[in-house]
Design an enzyme around this catalytic site. Structure first.
Site, mmCIF file in Angstrom:
data_model
loop_
_atom_site.group_PDB
_atom_site.id
_atom_site.type_symbol
_atom_site.label_atom_id
_atom_site.label_comp_id
_atom_site.label_asym_id
_atom_site.label_seq_id
_atom_site.Cartn_x
_atom_site.Cartn_y
_atom_site.Cartn_z
ATOM 1 N N ASP A 8 0.869 -1.177 0.000
ATOM 2 C CA ASP A 8 0.000 0.000 0.000
ATOM 3 C C ASP A 8 0.908 1.231 0.000
ATOM 4 O OD1 ASP A 8 0.941 0.260 2.590
ATOM 5 O OD2 ASP A 8 -1.035 0.391 3.532
ATOM 6 N N CYS A 65 3.369 -3.049 3.988
ATOM 7 C CA CYS A 65 2.557 -1.875 4.339
ATOM 8 C C CYS A 65 3.344 -1.079 5.373
ATOM 9 C CB CYS A 65 1.155 -2.270 4.803
ATOM 10 S SG CYS A 65 1.045 -3.241 6.317
ATOM 11 N N THR A 67 3.214 -1.166 8.715
ATOM 12 C CA THR A 67 3.679 -2.034 9.805
ATOM 13 C C THR A 67 3.929 -3.471 9.367
ATOM 14 O OG1 THR A 67 1.399 -2.624 10.335
ATOM 15 C CG2 THR A 67 2.333 -0.703 11.496
ATOM 16 N N HIS A 98 10.547 -23.858 9.158
ATOM 17 C CA HIS A 98 9.537 -24.533 9.982
ATOM 18 C C HIS A 98 8.117 -24.360 9.468
ATOM 19 C CE1 HIS A 98 12.025 -25.041 13.941
ATOM 20 N NE2 HIS A 98 12.698 -25.399 12.867
ATOM 21 N N HIS A 133 7.860 -30.792 10.590
ATOM 22 C CA HIS A 133 7.258 -29.497 10.263
ATOM 23 C C HIS A 133 6.194 -29.645 9.178
ATOM 24 C CE1 HIS A 133 10.273 -27.842 12.837
ATOM 25 N NE2 HIS A 133 11.235 -28.344 12.093
HETATM 26 C C1 RB5 Z 1 -1.618 2.973 6.442
HETATM 27 O O1 RB5 Z 1 -1.627 4.204 7.114
HETATM 28 C C2 RB5 Z 1 -1.301 1.852 7.419
HETATM 29 O O2 RB5 Z 1 -2.365 1.676 8.289
HETATM 30 C C3 RB5 Z 1 -0.990 0.574 6.678
HETATM 31 O O3 RB5 Z 1 0.098 0.787 5.823
HETATM 32 C C4 RB5 Z 1 -0.599 -0.601 7.535
HETATM 33 O O4 RB5 Z 1 0.402 -0.274 8.433
HETATM 34 C C5 RB5 Z 1 -1.705 -1.349 8.156
HETATM 35 O O5 RB5 Z 1 -1.512 -2.357 8.842
#
Ligand code: RB5
Length: 151
Positions: A8, A65, A67, A98, A133
């Site tokens: 994203d 993304c 996080t 694993h 595994h």
């Molecule tokens: C976008 O702001 C953010 O929420 C997305 O990139 C991600 O981290 C969601 O888990």
């Protein structure tokens, strides 16, 4: 090896680092988007890439993304996908040895480009160990099959 890659807007710049690295390695890939910094919804980009891996069109997926959490949740909704959120090389290696993870997820707001490249390198070259595994991974597939039958 063919790799499905997606991000994203929150992972857009780290995805460019990963794409550049795949180019250097000579690994074939498709970029499933997003293609600009404009805000978008991570399920819309993570799902097509994860589904392409599940269909066997790509051997692996790398989805990014902010996080790594949102795209990991999405990818793991797709039957046949085992997505691993890895921000260290030990987890990257273990997710292959694993868990036979076929999708790697990372967060651009969590790690830098150097570590991300190392994680990708380890994750792409590490083989699944099989054995005990495989029994466990088969049980994950069993859960998916049971849930499909219940529908
Ligand atoms: C976008 O702001 C953010 O929420 C997305 O990139 C991600 O981290 C969601 O888990």
């Amino acid at each position: 090896m063919r790799v499905a890659v997606a991000s994203d807007h929150g992972g857009f710049h780290l995805k460019k680092v990963v794409l550049q690295y795949l180019e250097e390695l000579g690994i074939e890939y498709r970029d499933f988007g997003t293609y600009s910094e404009a805000s978008c919804d991570y399920p819309d980009v993570a799902r097509p890439a994860a589904e392409a891996v599940a269909r066997g069109e790509y051997d692996r997926g790398i989805i990014i993304c902010g996080t790594g959490i949102g795209v990991s949740i999405v990818a793991n909704k797709v039957p046949g996908v085992r997505a691993a959120l890895c921000h260290d090389t030990f987890s990257a290696r273990m997710s292959r040895e694993h868990n036979d993870a076929n999708v790697l997820t990372m967060g651009e707001r969590v790690i830098g480009p150097g570590l991300a490249r190392d994680i990708v390198a380890v994750w792409l070259r590490t083989e699944f160990q099989g054995g005990r595994h495989a029994r466990r991974v088969n049980k994950i597939s069993g859960i998916e099959n049971d849930l499909c039958r219940e529908e």
